[in-house]
Write an enzyme that holds these catalytic residues in place. Structure first.
Site, PDB file in Angstrom:
ATOM      1  N   ARG A  60       0.784  -1.450   0.012  1.00  0.00           N
ATOM      2  CA  ARG A  60      -0.266   0.085  -0.243  1.00  0.00           C
ATOM      3  C   ARG A  60       0.818   1.202   0.017  1.00  0.00           C
ATOM      4  NH1 ARG A  60      -2.058  -3.610  -1.153  1.00  0.00           N
ATOM      5  NH2 ARG A  60      -3.798  -4.917  -0.118  1.00  0.00           N
TER       6      ARG A  60
ATOM      7  N   SER B 269     -11.110  -0.397   3.485  1.00  0.00           N
ATOM      8  CA  SER B 269     -10.264  -0.770   4.521  1.00  0.00           C
ATOM      9  C   SER B 269      -9.526   0.778   4.896  1.00  0.00           C
ATOM     10  CB  SER B 269      -9.275  -1.530   3.849  1.00  0.00           C
ATOM     11  OG  SER B 269      -9.747  -2.679   3.465  1.00  0.00           O
TER      12      SER B 269
ATOM     13  N   GLU C 206      -4.854   3.675   6.535  1.00  0.00           N
ATOM     14  CA  GLU C 206      -4.530   3.395   5.224  1.00  0.00           C
ATOM     15  C   GLU C 206      -5.091   4.629   4.242  1.00  0.00           C
ATOM     16  OE1 GLU C 206      -6.065   0.434   1.535  1.00  0.00           O
ATOM     17  OE2 GLU C 206      -5.047  -0.661   3.652  1.00  0.00           O
TER      18      GLU C 206
END
Length: 337
Positions: free
Chosen positions: A162, A237, A333
């Site tokens: 990520r 998420s 995130e």
């Protein structure tokens, strides 16, 4: 190209937060983007794509630039593979479907991920055992300072979990305008052993799956687990899965013998953040207009008219609780603005 004043950003972020932009402009060409960047009367600008990876905690007292560049095309091919170029403003899932229609394989596991093509490399988006970097060839990006287009190859992007150069050294210095992928035309390599894809295919009565079947299975799993942002505001998420040492993990097993993990290196493992959050008692918890989704503890949700600052407070409470219980730090995130 028209600059608007005091525009609600509610339609432009998947959390559905009603923050306002003092100034707002949507650009649909490279030339327009260049012109906007040259506006000296607006020195501070916020670049907005699909709005799927952000939490707006306040009104934006600057010029919000909505990147709305469109277009998908095949740029070259041989007998086995094809290079496909997509512009930054294309919806990611619609791009996946476009590729599947043409039987181009490699991104089917990334079906139904919210957001636009332009933000996909920033995050190095991934799901069900596949990451964007596996099919990524290069991207074009505008240098904000020089107002020129530069090309970034896969190695230039420094992809991680990520993560990419666009979240690190190049953060705020470039605006991705298009991305080129290398996809397979036949003999597709399927990834069905991650998560519950194999059992979902079995449930669907499919024994020799195609890339289209894998996509359908991923969509079915995601729809069971994740709320549709059109119905309940969310950003997918919210937290990254933390990576901890094997030693730390072994110590935790004494108290939490059912803690799952995935190997990362010889001395590190990845622990699912969703499991930690659920274990800490947050799954399905609601605080008025916001909370943690009932089916997926990784997803924070806006049930109606929550403020971004409320959701941020909840995220911080979760982080603090996880740290207290497991001595693990979990990172957001999403970008918090």
């Amino acid at each position: 190209m028209h600059i608007q004043h005091n525009i609600s950003l509610k339609p432009y972020n998947t959390f559905g937060i009603d923050a306002k932009a003092k100034y707002f402009v949507s650009v649909s060409s490279i030339e327009q983007l260049k012109q906007v960047l040259e506006l000296t009367e607006h020195p501070k600008k916020l670049i907005l794509g699909g709005g799927s990876n952000m939490l707006l905690t306040k009104d934006q007292d600057l010029l919000v630039v909505h990147v709305n560049l469109k277009g998908i095309s095949t740029i070259s091919e041989d007998s086995d593979s094809v290079l496909v170029k997509a512009y930054a403003g294309e919806n990611w899932h619609e791009f996946v479907l476009w590729c599947l229609e043409k039987d181009f394989g490699g991104i089917e596991n990334l079906s139904l991920i919210p957001g636009n093509v332009g933000s996909a490399p920033i995050q190095n988006i991934g799901a069900y055992g596949v990451e964007l970097k596996e099919t990524f060839v290069c991207c074009e990006a505008m240098n904000v300072k020089e107002k020129t287009i530069e090309t970034f190859t896969k190695s230039d992007c420094n992809f991680g979990y990520r993560n990419s150069i666009f979240k690190q050294q190049a953060k705020d210095n470039y605006i991705i305008t298009s991305v080129t992928f290398k996809l397979s035309k036949h003999s597709h390599k399927l990834h069905v052993n991650y998560g519950s894809i194999a059992s979902q295919l079995q449930e669907m009565g499919i024994h020799t799956p195609t890339i289209q079947d894998v996509s359908k299975a991923v969509i079915a799993i995601r729809q069971q687990k994740l709320p549709d942002p059109k119905e309940i505001g969310n950003s997918g998420s919210f937290f990254k899965n933390p990576i901890i040492t094997k030693q730390h993990y072994q110590a935790l097993l004494n108290n939490f013998d059912d803690m799952p993990s995935y190997p990362v290196s010889d001395n590190e493992v990845k622990v699912p953040a969703g499991w930690l959050i659920e274990k800490a008692g947050f799954k399905g918890k609601r605080f008025g207009d916001y909370g943690v989704h009932k089916n997926q503890a990784l997803v924070l949700v806006n049930y109606g008219n929550a403020k971004g600052s409320d959701i941020l407070k909840l995220a911080e409470l979760i982080q603090k609780t996880i740290k207290n219980i497991f001595n693990i730090s979990i990172e957001a995130e999403v970008n918090i603005l």
